[in-house]
Write an enzyme that holds these catalytic residues in place. Structure first.
Site: not given
Ligand code: GLV
Length: 323
Positions: A237, A265, A284
């Site tokens: 994260r 983000e 991401h």
């Molecule tokens: C992606 O970042 C998730 O948490 O699945």
């Protein structure tokens, strides 16, 4: 009983027929997430919500509706106020396990790309700068035999270690709980404090959840502890790393980094991080293999259906609601 209503906050990569036979389904058709105000309206008339990590599911939203279930298509759920959901006895589902390997694979893709400067090499070639074979062109560190530090040693951290074994790396890990000696031995890993790990590692890869304790876990002091040649990988994260500290460390060429997650983000278009050559940034996509995304969607739908039926969710992050 009236047919249940559900809202799905984005188009999913699978057929929704099993869900449609049980509920009236509305799918948000846009590429961008539904604005918060729309969610707030929708939640008043639905029984089930299938959401993504881009949707802010806070107390106000949870208290505005009569949800029977919240099903998140992700393993992380830091966008959801779990305490508020639990207070209202609403089970919250997530999709652990199915994205472990895809995310570990992508962390490795970033690690290899940063070490061997794949993105810079591509830019160099396309810019017409490849004129000959040069002994010192785009040099990077060895991956094989290097020391890898894994911060956070859950499912994904351990999957990273299994891959690192093949690269004959020395593997350090740090986590809240130390693993059993048997697991340490079978994975070939050594437990370390965060400080020791940062000092010793050639590559540092982050795999902790985003919780109060991990907020800006990597800031100025931690960058100072790292080797000047270290490479940081973040597929966990964005807010685990202080973005200003990251910029300072990279701008002084102290380290290199490859990140799949940012704070906030998406990364703002005027972020100074975007000006740096020693940083690779992906949008991401850690879990973005076709098979994995389809499994995540299937699991999220199964959690949603279980919640609508009043059955226990197969993957529930607040099982206290069943006490
Ligand atoms: C992606 O970042 C998730 O948490 O699945």
């Amino acid at each position: 009983m009236l047919q249940a209503k559900v809202f799905v906050t984005r188009r999913l990569p699978i057929e929704l027929e099993p869900l449609r036979s049980l509920a009236t389904v509305e799918v948000w058709p846009e590429r961008q997430p539904p604005p918060y105000e729309i969610l707030l309206e929708k939640v008043k008339e639905i029984d089930g919500l299938l959401c993504l990590l881009t949707d802010q599911i806070d107390r106000q939203l949870i208290d505005s509706g009569k949800l029977k279930v919240i099903s998140q298509m992700a393993v992380g759920y830091d966008n959801i106020d779990i305490t508020a959901a639990t207070t209202r006895q609403i089970p919250v589902g997530n999709t652990p396990g199915v994205l472990t390997d895809a995310t570990a694979d992508f962390a490795w893709a970033l690690l290899m790309a940063a070490a061997r400067r794949v993105v810079e090499a591509d830019r160099f070639t396309r810019a017409g700068l490849w004129q000959t074979w040069e002994p010192d062109l785009l040099l990077g560190p060895n991956v094989t035999g290097a020391t890898l530090g894994i911060v956070g040693f859950g499912r994904i951290g351990q999957a990273i270690a299994r891959r690192a074994k093949g690269f004959e790396m020395q593997i350090l890990y740090t986590s809240r709980q130390r693993c059993s000696p048997e697991l340490e031995q079978s994975l070939g890993v050594e437990f370390a404090t965060l400080e020791h790990l940062l000092q010793k590692s050639d590559f540092v890869t982050l795999h902790t959840p985003s919780v109060d304790d991990t907020y800006h876990l990597i800031s100025d002091r931690q960058f100072e502890l790292m080797k000047r040649s270290a490479i940081l990988i973040n597929t966990a994260r964005g807010n685990i790393v202080d973005p200003d500290s990251l910029y300072r460390a990279l701008a002084s060429c102290q380290i290199a980094a490859a990140i799949d997650v940012t704070e906030p983000e998406p990364i703002p278009s005027d972020s100074l991080l975007l000006t740096l050559d020693n940083l690779i940034i992906a949008p991401h996509i850690g879990s973005a293999s076709r098979q994995t995304r389809s499994k995540m969607a299937t699991m999220a739908i199964a959690n949603l259906i279980a919640g609508l039926r009043g059955d226990r969710l197969a993957n529930c992050v607040n099982p206290e609601v069943y006490n």
